[in-house]
Design an enzyme around this catalytic site. Structure first.
Site, short mmCIF file in Angstrom:
data_model
loop_
_atom_site.label_atom_id
_atom_site.label_comp_id
_atom_site.label_asym_id
_atom_site.label_seq_id
_atom_site.Cartn_x
_atom_site.Cartn_y
_atom_site.Cartn_z
CE1 TYR A 23 -4.13 -1.87 0.58
CE2 TYR A 23 -2.60 -3.34 1.72
CZ TYR A 23 -3.83 -3.12 1.13
OH TYR A 23 -4.75 -4.12 1.08
CG ASN A 46 -11.79 -0.05 -7.28
OD1 ASN A 46 -12.29 0.60 -8.17
ND2 ASN A 46 -11.12 -1.16 -7.48
CB CYS A 53 -7.76 -3.87 -5.23
SG CYS A 53 -9.35 -4.53 -5.68
CG HIS A 54 -6.18 -9.70 -6.61
ND1 HIS A 54 -6.96 -9.21 -7.64
CD2 HIS A 54 -5.23 -10.48 -7.16
CE1 HIS A 54 -6.46 -9.69 -8.76
NE2 HIS A 54 -5.42 -10.44 -8.53
CD GLU A 80 -2.50 -12.54 -10.07
OE1 GLU A 80 -1.63 -11.86 -9.56
OE2 GLU A 80 -3.58 -12.11 -10.49
#
Length: 84
Positions: A23, A46, A53-54, A80
């Site tokens: 962040y 959002n 955002c993950h 991922e």
DNA sequence: TAGCTGACGCAAA
DNA sequence: ATTTGCGCCAGCT
């Protein structure tokens, strides 16, 4: 929309698959160093899937929270190839 | 305008 | 390695 959100969203959107950013880093890249908390608040509001955002995690390497469930976030990151 | 809140960050105990 | 406390910033009440 505030100038702040525009910048932040842009940065998060630019995070490549398999990579994560804290962040604090995001805030810094967006041009608002120290606004880590504000970034979190924004992510929370959002719901746009075009914004991964993950991929935004805590500075200590932990996942942090997620609007679709913390566990799910960890799952996504795993898919991922992000090591926890 | 003032105060409260929170998907954080970091130093200290 | 953990937990606690304080600072930080934008947004909402």
């Amino acid at each position: 929309m505030s100038d702040f959100s525009e910048k932040v969203l842009a940065v998060v959107r630019a995070i490549p698959r398999g990579q994560v950013m804290s962040y604090g880093e995001v805030a810094k890249q967006a041009g608002y160093p120290g606004a880590a908390r504000a970034v979190g608040s924004l992510m929370k509001q959002n719901y746009d899937d075009s914004v991964p955002c993950h991929r935004v995690v805590r500075a200590d390497g932990r996942a942090g929270r997620y609007n679709r469930g913390d566990a799910n976030k960890i799952e996504l990151l795993r898919n991922e190839g992000v090591k926890l």
